[in-house]
Scaffold this motif. Structure first.
Motif, PDB file in Angstrom:
ATOM      1  N   MET A   1       0.680  -1.367  -0.111  1.00 34.44           N
ATOM      2  CA  MET A   1      -0.210   0.013   0.145  1.00 34.44           C
ATOM      3  C   MET A   1       0.901   1.184  -0.148  1.00 34.44           C
ATOM      4  O   MET A   1       1.679   1.397   1.010  1.00 34.44           O
ATOM      5  N   ARG A   2       0.866   1.788  -1.211  1.00 29.99           N
ATOM      6  CA  ARG A   2       1.669   3.310  -1.013  1.00 29.99           C
ATOM      7  C   ARG A   2       0.930   4.483  -1.100  1.00 29.99           C
ATOM      8  O   ARG A   2      -0.326   4.381  -2.015  1.00 29.99           O
ATOM      9  N   GLN A   3       1.341   5.262  -0.531  1.00 33.27           N
ATOM     10  CA  GLN A   3       0.466   6.483  -0.339  1.00 33.27           C
ATOM     11  C   GLN A   3       0.952   7.636  -1.270  1.00 33.27           C
ATOM     12  O   GLN A   3       2.322   7.817  -1.384  1.00 33.27           O
ATOM     13  N   LEU A   4       0.253   8.500  -1.810  1.00 31.31           N
ATOM     14  CA  LEU A   4       0.848   9.649  -2.852  1.00 31.31           C
ATOM     15  C   LEU A   4       1.570  10.572  -1.950  1.00 31.31           C
ATOM     16  O   LEU A   4       1.202  10.666  -0.605  1.00 31.31           O
ATOM     17  N   SER A   5       2.747  11.093  -2.382  1.00 33.58           N
ATOM     18  CA  SER A   5       3.408  12.182  -1.452  1.00 33.58           C
ATOM     19  C   SER A   5       2.465  13.505  -1.416  1.00 33.58           C
ATOM     20  O   SER A   5       1.809  13.664  -2.391  1.00 33.58           O
ATOM     21  N   ALA A   6       2.982  14.519  -0.771  1.00 37.22           N
ATOM     22  CA  ALA A   6       2.275  15.962  -1.001  1.00 37.22           C
ATOM     23  C   ALA A   6       2.482  16.342  -2.197  1.00 37.22           C
ATOM     24  O   ALA A   6       1.649  16.958  -2.797  1.00 37.22           O
ATOM     25  N   LEU A   7       3.582  16.028  -2.889  1.00 38.26           N
ATOM     26  CA  LEU A   7       3.770  16.725  -4.042  1.00 38.26           C
ATOM     27  C   LEU A   7       2.931  16.000  -5.249  1.00 38.26           C
ATOM     28  O   LEU A   7       2.585  16.606  -6.137  1.00 38.26           O
ATOM     29  N   ASP A   8       2.938  14.704  -5.111  1.00 42.64           N
ATOM     30  CA  ASP A   8       2.070  14.078  -6.014  1.00 42.64           C
ATOM     31  C   ASP A   8       0.607  14.595  -6.076  1.00 42.64           C
ATOM     32  O   ASP A   8       0.155  14.795  -6.999  1.00 42.64           O
ATOM     33  N   VAL A  59      -8.974   8.804   0.604  1.00 45.08           N
ATOM     34  CA  VAL A  59      -9.165   8.687   2.026  1.00 45.08           C
ATOM     35  C   VAL A  59     -10.592   9.432   2.161  1.00 45.08           C
ATOM     36  O   VAL A  59     -10.960  10.624   1.436  1.00 45.08           O
ATOM     37  N   PRO A  60     -11.545   8.904   3.077  1.00 43.25           N
ATOM     38  CA  PRO A  60     -12.711   9.549   3.364  1.00 43.25           C
ATOM     39  C   PRO A  60     -12.727  10.954   3.680  1.00 43.25           C
ATOM     40  O   PRO A  60     -11.876  11.318   4.471  1.00 43.25           O
ATOM     41  N   LEU A  61     -13.575  11.570   3.081  1.00 40.13           N
ATOM     42  CA  LEU A  61     -13.759  13.270   3.408  1.00 40.13           C
ATOM     43  C   LEU A  61     -12.592  14.046   3.093  1.00 40.13           C
ATOM     44  O   LEU A  61     -12.281  15.083   3.462  1.00 40.13           O
ATOM     45  N   GLY A  62     -11.522  13.265   2.232  1.00 41.05           N
ATOM     46  CA  GLY A  62     -10.160  14.063   1.795  1.00 41.05           C
ATOM     47  C   GLY A  62      -9.429  14.337   2.913  1.00 41.05           C
ATOM     48  O   GLY A  62      -8.591  15.532   2.856  1.00 41.05           O
ATOM     49  N   LEU A  63      -9.331  13.796   4.083  1.00 42.92           N
ATOM     50  CA  LEU A  63      -8.676  13.856   5.514  1.00 42.92           C
ATOM     51  C   LEU A  63      -7.338  13.537   5.141  1.00 42.92           C
ATOM     52  O   LEU A  63      -6.469  14.141   5.890  1.00 42.92           O
ATOM     53  N   GLN A 167      -1.229  -6.688  -4.421  1.00 39.41           N
ATOM     54  CA  GLN A 167      -1.118  -5.932  -3.519  1.00 39.41           C
ATOM     55  C   GLN A 167      -2.456  -5.752  -3.001  1.00 39.41           C
ATOM     56  O   GLN A 167      -3.396  -5.423  -3.827  1.00 39.41           O
ATOM     57  N   PRO A 168      -2.811  -5.998  -1.871  1.00 40.10           N
ATOM     58  CA  PRO A 168      -4.384  -5.683  -1.262  1.00 40.10           C
ATOM     59  C   PRO A 168      -4.500  -4.365  -1.243  1.00 40.10           C
ATOM     60  O   PRO A 168      -3.703  -3.452  -1.160  1.00 40.10           O
ATOM     61  N   PRO A 169      -5.699  -3.960  -1.514  1.00 44.65           N
ATOM     62  CA  PRO A 169      -6.084  -2.493  -1.643  1.00 44.65           C
ATOM     63  C   PRO A 169      -6.085  -1.856  -0.055  1.00 44.65           C
ATOM     64  O   PRO A 169      -6.189  -2.789   0.803  1.00 44.65           O
ATOM     65  N   PRO A 170      -5.806  -0.673  -0.045  1.00 44.75           N
ATOM     66  CA  PRO A 170      -5.876  -0.049   1.412  1.00 44.75           C
ATOM     67  C   PRO A 170      -7.429  -0.198   1.922  1.00 44.75           C
ATOM     68  O   PRO A 170      -8.176   0.234   1.257  1.00 44.75           O
ATOM     69  N   THR A 171      -7.530  -0.616   3.085  1.00 43.68           N
ATOM     70  CA  THR A 171      -8.570  -0.626   3.820  1.00 43.68           C
ATOM     71  C   THR A 171      -8.975   0.429   4.430  1.00 43.68           C
ATOM     72  O   THR A 171      -8.218   1.382   4.889  1.00 43.68           O
ATOM     73  N   LEU A 172     -10.535   0.975   4.715  1.00 46.79           N
ATOM     74  CA  LEU A 172     -10.926   2.227   5.171  1.00 46.79           C
ATOM     75  C   LEU A 172     -10.217   2.173   6.694  1.00 46.79           C
ATOM     76  O   LEU A 172      -9.674   3.554   6.952  1.00 46.79           O
ATOM     77  N   ARG A 174      -7.247   1.445   7.897  1.00 45.08           N
ATOM     78  CA  ARG A 174      -5.836   1.526   7.836  1.00 45.08           C
ATOM     79  C   ARG A 174      -5.684   2.887   7.345  1.00 45.08           C
ATOM     80  O   ARG A 174      -4.777   3.531   7.839  1.00 45.08           O
ATOM     81  N   MET A 175      -6.362   3.266   6.436  1.00 46.36           N
ATOM     82  CA  MET A 175      -6.301   4.757   5.873  1.00 46.36           C
ATOM     83  C   MET A 175      -6.431   5.692   6.996  1.00 46.36           C
ATOM     84  O   MET A 175      -5.883   6.617   7.309  1.00 46.36           O
ATOM     85  N   LEU A 176      -7.648   5.340   7.715  1.00 44.85           N
ATOM     86  CA  LEU A 176      -7.975   6.421   9.027  1.00 44.85           C
ATOM     87  C   LEU A 176      -6.972   6.382  10.025  1.00 44.85           C
ATOM     88  O   LEU A 176      -6.426   7.413  10.646  1.00 44.85           O
ATOM     89  N   ALA A 177      -6.349   4.975  10.168  1.00 48.28           N
ATOM     90  CA  ALA A 177      -5.345   5.068  11.309  1.00 48.28           C
ATOM     91  C   ALA A 177      -4.118   5.864  10.875  1.00 48.28           C
ATOM     92  O   ALA A 177      -3.363   6.568  11.580  1.00 48.28           O
ATOM     93  N   ARG A 178      -3.818   5.795   9.704  1.00 48.48           N
ATOM     94  CA  ARG A 178      -2.586   6.434   9.304  1.00 48.48           C
ATOM     95  C   ARG A 178      -2.739   8.050   9.148  1.00 48.48           C
ATOM     96  O   ARG A 178      -1.999   8.684   9.236  1.00 48.48           O
ATOM     97  N   THR A 179      -4.015   8.159   8.769  1.00 43.65           N
ATOM     98  CA  THR A 179      -4.287   9.790   8.894  1.00 43.65           C
ATOM     99  C   THR A 179      -4.035  10.358  10.008  1.00 43.65           C
ATOM    100  O   THR A 179      -3.743  11.499  10.194  1.00 43.65           O
ATOM    101  N   ALA A 180      -4.431   9.587  11.203  1.00 43.29           N
ATOM    102  CA  ALA A 180      -4.428  10.267  12.550  1.00 43.29           C
ATOM    103  C   ALA A 180      -2.833  10.153  12.970  1.00 43.29           C
ATOM    104  O   ALA A 180      -2.384  11.214  13.535  1.00 43.29           O
ATOM    105  N   MET A 181      -2.248   9.189  12.506  1.00 43.14           N
ATOM    106  CA  MET A 181      -0.634   9.485  12.686  1.00 43.14           C
ATOM    107  C   MET A 181      -0.221  10.512  12.141  1.00 43.14           C
ATOM    108  O   MET A 181       0.745  11.230  12.694  1.00 43.14           O
ATOM    109  N   HIS A 182      -0.362  10.912  10.745  1.00 43.64           N
ATOM    110  CA  HIS A 182       0.028  12.042   9.952  1.00 43.64           C
ATOM    111  C   HIS A 182      -0.419  13.182  10.648  1.00 43.64           C
ATOM    112  O   HIS A 182       0.450  14.226  10.850  1.00 43.64           O
ATOM    113  N   ALA A 183      -1.540  13.241  11.423  1.00 46.58           N
ATOM    114  CA  ALA A 183      -1.992  14.318  11.825  1.00 46.58           C
ATOM    115  C   ALA A 183      -1.407  14.911  13.253  1.00 46.58           C
ATOM    116  O   ALA A 183      -1.003  15.932  13.462  1.00 46.58           O
ATOM    117  N   ALA A 184      -0.938  13.756  14.082  1.00 46.47           N
ATOM    118  CA  ALA A 184      -0.116  13.765  15.127  1.00 46.47           C
ATOM    119  C   ALA A 184       1.190  14.397  14.973  1.00 46.47           C
ATOM    120  O   ALA A 184       1.746  15.049  15.637  1.00 46.47           O
TER     121      ALA A 184
END
Length: 475
Positions: A1-8, A59-63, A167-172, A174-184
Motif C-alpha cells: 500500500m503506497r500513499q501519494l506524496s504531498a507533491l504527487d 481517503v474518506p472526506l479528503g482527510l 497487493q491488497p487495496p488499502p482498507t478504510l 488502515r487509511m484512517l489510522a495512518r491519517t491520525a498518525m500523520h495529523a499527530a
C-alpha cells in the motif's frame, strides 16, 4: 500500500478544466504498428510498469493524501485507442490531434493513463501517443514507463514479464489510522520545516518575493550564501491564465550540432538547449513587437533523485522527485554567443542555489499541513499567483535519453517528442527536449489562444542552432 506524496497530491489538487496535469510522449514509428500489436505488448509488459496498473483510492472526506490501489484487471480495451489522420497526414495534422487529446483530463476512477495508436501519417509511418497524469510520474519515471514498452533494435524482445504478487487495496480503517498518525506528526514537521527553511527563504523560487522574506532569512541565517538575482517575470503575450485548449508542435535537431556548439563554447548540452529556447522565444516576441527590455524568467525542472538522503529520503523512491528552479533566459541579448554565455552563467548559479537550499522545502511544507487545508491552499495559492504575479514566463526542460535505436512492437522508433504541461503559474508555453539516437526531439506545448502561431517555433529553433553553429564550422 503506497500513499501519494504531498507533491504527487499537489498535481491532483491544482487541476481544473484549464490547468490540466497531463504529461506524455509522441512516438513516431518507421512503419505501421497495429492496435492489436500494442495490446499484446502491453499484456506482456504491464507487470513491469506499476504506474499503468494503479488507480487512486481516496481517503474518506479528503482527510489525507490518496493512496495507490492496484487494479486487478486493467481494462486495456478502454486505455488503448486507435484513430487515423485524414490525408495527407502531415505534421500539423498530427500536432493538432495530439493537442486535442492532451488537453482532456483523465478519468480518476481508472489508472491514470491513455494510449492512442495513430494511423495515416505521411510516408507510411504511424505514431503512438501516450499520456499519463503528473501525479503518477515525473519526467524521469515517465521516460522509464515508455522505455519499458520499447526494445533495442538489434536485440530480441524482452518478452513477457513475471507477474508481481498482488497487493491488497488499502482498507478504510488502515487509511484512517495512518491519517491520525500523520495529523499527530504535523506539528513536528512544521517545526522542522521552519528550522531548515526560514534561513534560506530568500533563495527559494516565488517565496523570496514575499514581503519580508529576505529580511527574515538574513536575520536567521548562520552561514553566507550567494546573492539571489531579482527574478521578476516581465509580462508577455503568453503570460497569464491559460485556456482549456492547447497547441502542440515538434522539431528534430541534430545532437551532433548541439555538441559542436557545446565543445566550442565550453558550456553544457543543457546550456545550449536553454539558449536555443531563449533564441526561439526572443524571435517570437520580436515578430509580435512584444520583446521586453529585461530577460524572461524560465522555470527549469531539477530531479531530486539521489539529492536528499536526510530522514531516510534517498530521492530515488517512487512518485514525483522533482522541483522547479528559476533562471533568467537572456532574451534581451541580441547576440547569439553572448546570449549563450549569459544563459550558461545563469544555469551555473541555479545549480549552486540548488545544492545550498533544502531540496524538498515545498514537500516538507505541504506534508506539515492537514490534507484538507493543503488542497484548499494549493488551489487558492495557484489561482492567486497565476492571476496576480506569475513567477515564470516559460518552462524549459531537457531530458537525456538512449543513444541507440529502439523499436515499439517490432517497428523502429524514429523520434520521441515530449508533451508537457502549461498552467496559469508557469505560463502558456513549455519547451521540452529529449535526446534520442543522435538527435534532439523537441516538443512544444502552448495555449491555443495565447500562442496561436506556435508552428513558427520549429523554424526558430533550427535557425538558432545554425546561428550558433556557423561560426564553429567556419573556423
Amino acid at each position: 500500500m503506497r500513499q501519494l506524496s504531498a507533491l504527487d497530491a499537489q498535481f491532483l489538487n491544482f487541476e481544473t478544466d484549464t490547468n490540466v496535469a497531463n504529461v506524455g510522449g509522441l512516438a513516431i514509428l518507421d512503419g505501421t504498428v497495429s492496435r492489436t500489436g500494442i495490446l499484446a505488448l502491453l499484456e506482456e509488459r504491464l507487470p513491469a510498469v506499476p504506474q499503468l496498473r494503479r488507480r487512486l483510492a481516496l481517503v474518506p472526506l479528503g482527510l489525507d493524501h490518496p493512496y495507490w490501489a492496484e487494479d486487478a484487471e486493467v481494462d486495456l480495451d478502454y486505455h488503448v485507442r486507435e484513430l487515423a489522420l485524414p490525408p495527407p497526414g502531415d505534421d500539423r495534422q498530427l500536432g493538432e490531434q495530439v493537442a486535442r487529446i492532451h488537453e482532456r483530463r483523465l478519468d480518476r476512477t481508472r489508472p491514470l493513463w491513455e494510449m492512442y495508436v495513430i494511423q495515416g501519417l505521411a510516408v507510411g509511418r504511424s505514431a503512438v501517443y501516450t499520456k499519463l497524469h503528473h501525479a503518477a510520474v515525473d519526467g524521469l519515471t515517465g521516460a522509464e514507463v515508455l522505455a519499458a514498452l520499447m526494445d533495442p533494435v538489434d536485440m530480441d524482445s524482452a518478452g513477457p514479464v513475471p507477474k508481481p504478487e498482488p497487493q491488497p487495496p488499502p482498507t478504510l480503517w488502515r487509511m484512517l489510522a495512518r491519517t491520525a498518525m500523520h495529523a499527530a506528526a504535523s506539528p513536528l514537521r512544521l517545526l522542522r520545516f521552519a528550522g531548515e527553511t526560514l534561513p534560506v527563504l530568500d533563495q527559494l523560487p516565488v517565496v523570496s518575493r514575499v514581503p519580508g522574506a529576505r529580511l527574515l532569512s538574513g536575520m536567521l541565517r548562520t552561514r553566507p550564501l550567494p546573492p539571489v538575482p531579482e527574478f521578476a517575470a516581465p509580462p508577455t503575450p503568453f503570460s497569464g491564465p491559460v485556456s482549456a485548449h492547447r497547441r502542440f508542435v515538434f522539431a528534430e535537431l541534430s545532437l551532433a550540432a548541439v555538441k559542436q556548439v557545446k565543445d566550442a563554447c565550453g558550456v553544457t548540452v543543457n546550456d545550449v538547449v536553454m539558449a536555443l529556447a531563449a533564441a526561439a522565444v526572443r524571435q517570437w516576441l520580436v515578430d509580435h513587437g512584444a520583446l521586453p527590455d529585461r530577460p524572461l524568467v524560465a522555470g527549469v525542472p531539477f530531479s531530486l533523485r539521489g539529492k536528499d538522503s536526510r530522514r531516510g529520503k534517498s530521492g530515488d523512491g517512487p512518485g514525483n522527485q522533482v522541483t522547479i528552479m528559476l533562471t533568467t533566459l537572456a532574451t534581451h541579448i541580441a547576440d547569439a554567443r553572448e546570449r549563450l554565455a549569459a544563459v550558461s552563467t545563469g544555469m551555473r548559479a541555479v545549480k549552486e542555489r540548488f545544492e545550498l537550499t533544502p531540496a524538498r522545502w515545498l514537500e516538507d511544507l505541504t506534508e506539515s499541513l492537514p490534507e484538507p487545508v493543503n488542497g484548499l491552499a494549493d488551489r487558492t495559492a495557484f489561482e492567486l499567483v497565476g492571476q496576480t504575479m506569475p513567477p515564470v514566463n516559460v518552462v524549459v526542460s531537457n531530458v537525456p535519453g538512449p543513444q541507440f535505436p529502439l523499436s515499439v512492437a517490432g517497428v523502429r522508433l524514429l523520434a520521441h517528442y515530449p508533451v508537457s504541461v502549461i498552467t496559469d503559474v508557469s505560463g502558456g508555453l513549455n519547451i521540452t527536449a529529449f535526446s534520442y539516437d543522435g538527435h534532439l526531439d523537441v516538443g512544444i506545448i502552448a495555449d491555443r489562444d495565447l500562442v496561436p502561431d506556435v508552428w513558427r517555433f520549429p523554424g526558430y529553433l533550427r535557425a538558432a542552432l545554425d546561428e550558433l553553429r556557423d561560426p564553429v564550422t567556419a573556423s
